[in-house]
Design a protein around this motif. Structure first.
Motif, mmCIF file in Angstrom:
data_model
loop_
_atom_site.group_PDB
_atom_site.id
_atom_site.type_symbol
_atom_site.label_atom_id
_atom_site.label_comp_id
_atom_site.label_asym_id
_atom_site.label_seq_id
_atom_site.Cartn_x
_atom_site.Cartn_y
_atom_site.Cartn_z
ATOM 1 N N TYR A 186 -9.871 -14.391 -15.521
ATOM 2 C CA TYR A 186 -10.484 -13.220 -14.873
ATOM 3 C C TYR A 186 -11.757 -13.610 -14.126
ATOM 4 C CZ TYR A 186 -12.982 -8.827 -14.246
ATOM 5 O OH TYR A 186 -13.678 -7.763 -13.706
ATOM 6 N N ALA A 217 -5.044 -10.671 -17.133
ATOM 7 C CA ALA A 217 -6.463 -10.981 -16.942
ATOM 8 C C ALA A 217 -7.102 -9.972 -15.995
ATOM 9 C CB ALA A 217 -6.621 -12.398 -16.396
ATOM 10 N N LEU A 218 -6.398 -9.630 -14.916
ATOM 11 C CA LEU A 218 -6.915 -8.655 -13.960
ATOM 12 C C LEU A 218 -7.006 -7.265 -14.580
ATOM 13 C CD1 LEU A 218 -4.981 -9.836 -10.781
ATOM 14 C CD2 LEU A 218 -7.481 -9.771 -11.024
ATOM 15 N N GLY A 272 -9.535 -7.374 -17.608
ATOM 16 C CA GLY A 272 -10.875 -7.713 -17.123
ATOM 17 C C GLY A 272 -11.494 -6.548 -16.368
ATOM 18 N N GLN A 273 -10.735 -5.938 -15.440
ATOM 19 C CA GLN A 273 -11.260 -4.792 -14.695
ATOM 20 C C GLN A 273 -11.463 -3.572 -15.588
ATOM 21 O OE1 GLN A 273 -12.681 -6.164 -12.109
ATOM 22 N NE2 GLN A 273 -12.055 -4.493 -10.769
ATOM 23 N N ARG A 316 -11.965 -12.475 -10.345
ATOM 24 C CA ARG A 316 -12.899 -11.423 -9.925
ATOM 25 C C ARG A 316 -13.836 -11.920 -8.830
ATOM 26 N NH1 ARG A 316 -18.149 -10.395 -12.629
ATOM 27 N NH2 ARG A 316 -18.795 -12.302 -13.686
ATOM 28 N N ARG A 344 -10.149 -14.451 -20.204
ATOM 29 C CA ARG A 344 -11.512 -14.323 -19.692
ATOM 30 C C ARG A 344 -11.777 -15.363 -18.601
ATOM 31 N NH1 ARG A 344 -14.178 -15.149 -24.161
ATOM 32 N NH2 ARG A 344 -13.998 -12.970 -24.818
#
Length: 465
Positions: free
Chosen positions: A281, A253-254, A257-258, A285, A278
């Protein structure tokens, strides 16, 4: 032929042998580079009989000085006798004396230490910042015509005609000279990559684990996506990765997502796993305040890449390594063989990424290939180990790092194949890396005078009185 100004000649200089005695025309000067005059001065490959300045003072070269790699005059710590006075200082070299003014040296105090201005053509008197004159030596009438012609034949060869400008002249060069030049080019290439690692290491507060993380991230970009992956490593700090590397889902996810790949699209609207990533993340975030540094998806390159090389696939492979290997730097530093490093990178991706090339787009995806692993060893592991070896002052670690390249198979491409076709040894990745460095740093830019092979060929055509 257009008129030109002849440098001041003395009676002894007018010869009818291999020395240049005609007017140094534009055709010679336009093809010549300053580095050729650097080479001539460094090795003193010119007629030194009755050597005089443009004003007639006798010159004796006691020590030509050493090349300056930094800003300032070209040669430092030269020792010359000019007339009755012995001088210690710098030597500056230009094609034309007027280049001194064009480069604004007359206003730069770094050049006040110059004791001799060596030029091909003396077309103007020059001065220091205080207005005092600097003796000038014109080399045009003193360099062997055969040497100039040999140099021109190398540097004027059309770039498309040969990867190696001196291919037709290699018979003049001993095999040992070629071998040593390839080894030198290899070490220069490794050192340049190690310099980049050292710069990253300094930026990260001398943290070698973080340096290994950033280097691996950029390495997984494999040229096409190296730059955005390097920025992803900055956008996703190692401290955050460490907190979640033990679980695949938050880690992916990290990472994704990033990287900007978790925005909802038509392809992912019904994809349960991407929906889960999602949601994960969105929570992470906000927790780590990552939103401002996230990359937009459009910055990644998919064009002309096979699906197995898509950046999404590489991100999944990087995430798998980060999940499976809790310690990066020590493992990469201490691995004693290529086989051990192959095991290090043999981290299986998650079930989802075995079956998807992109979010929401299914397809069977192969594991990280052996060739890709070998590129990571050559471009990440070896320079990382060399950078560390220099940092701790252990040169034996440099030897062991370079030895890894000798364990890797040769890399075949259109450049290495052309060198192999004219007789260069090409047995391992060490040879491949050396040949690529030789091509890019010497042959393509025609830096023949800096190359031991080119220098040897020029020496075959040298006549010095």
């Amino acid at each position: 032929m257009p008129a030109c100004k002849m440098p001041r000649l003395h009676a002894h200089q007018i010869r009818h042998d291999a020395l240049i005695v005609a007017c140094p025309t534009v055709s010679y000067e336009s093809a010549m580079k300053e580095e050729f005059l650097h080479y001539v001065w460094q090795h003193q490959y010119f007629d030194k009989n009755d050597l005089r300045t443009e004003t007639g003072e006798l010159i004796t070269v006691l020590k030509p000085g050493h090349r300056n790699a930094d800003a300032g005059p070209d040669f430092l710590n030269a020792r010359l006798q000019i007339g009755e006075v012995e001088w210690n200082g710098a030597v500056e070299i230009h094609l034309r004396a007027s280049d001194w003014l064009r480069h604004q040296h007359q206003t730069d105090k770094k050049y006040d230490q110059v004791i001799l201005h060596v030029v091909y053509t003396a077309d103007q008197a020059i001065q220091r910042t205080n207005g005092s004159g600097i003796p000038t030596l014109a080399l045009a009438p003193r360099i062997a015509l055969s040497l100039v012609n040999s140099y021109r034949n190398l540097v004027e060869l059309p770039a498309a005609s040969a990867t190696l400008p001196c291919a037709a002249l290699l018979s003049q060069v001993p095999v040992i000279t070629r071998t040593m030049m390839v080894e030198r080019a290899l070490l220069e290439r490794v050192e340049q990559k190690a310099d980049a690692m050292t710069a990253v290491h300094a930026q990260l507060g001398d943290d070698w684990e973080a340096t290994a993380y950033h280097a691996l991230a950029a390495g997984f970009g494999f040229k096409k996506n190296s730059e955005p992956l390097a920025r992803l490593a900055k956008a996703l700090p190692l401290a955050v990765v460490r907190r979640h590397r033990h679980e695949v889902r938050p880690l992916e996810a990290l990472v994704f997502g990033q990287a900007g790949f978790l925005a909802e699209t038509e392809a992912t609207a019904t994809d349960d796993y991407i929906q889960e990533l999602r949601r994960e993340y969105e929570f992470l975030r906000h927790k780590y305040q990552l939103a401002a540094t996230a990359l937009p998806a459009h910055e990644w390159n998919f064009l002309r890449l096979r699906p197995a090389n898509f950046p999404t696939v590489r991100l999944a492979q990087l995430a798998a390594v980060l999940h499976a290997r809790p310690v990066l730097f020590n493992a990469l530093l201490t691995a004693g063989s290529v086989q051990v490093l192959e095991q290090f990178f043999a981290a299986p991706v998650s079930d989802y990424w075995r079956q998807h090339y992109q979010p929401g787009r299914p397809g069977k995806v192969p594991a990280l290939g052996r060739g890709s692993v070998h590129l990571l060893i050559a471009n990440v592991v070896v320079p990382l180990r060399v950078a560390y070896a220099r940092y701790v002052g252990q040169p034996e670690l440099i030897e062991s790092a370079v030895a890894l390249l000798e364990q890797l198979p040769a890399e075949h491409n259109y450049l290495t194949d052309q060198y192999e076709a004219v007789g260069f040894a090409h047995r391992s990745a060490a040879d491949s890396q050396g040949l690529l460095s030789l091509s890019r740093a010497y042959c393509q830019p025609r830096h023949c005078v800096r190359c031991a092979i080119g220098s040897r060929i020029l020496q075959q055509n040298l006549v010095v009185r």
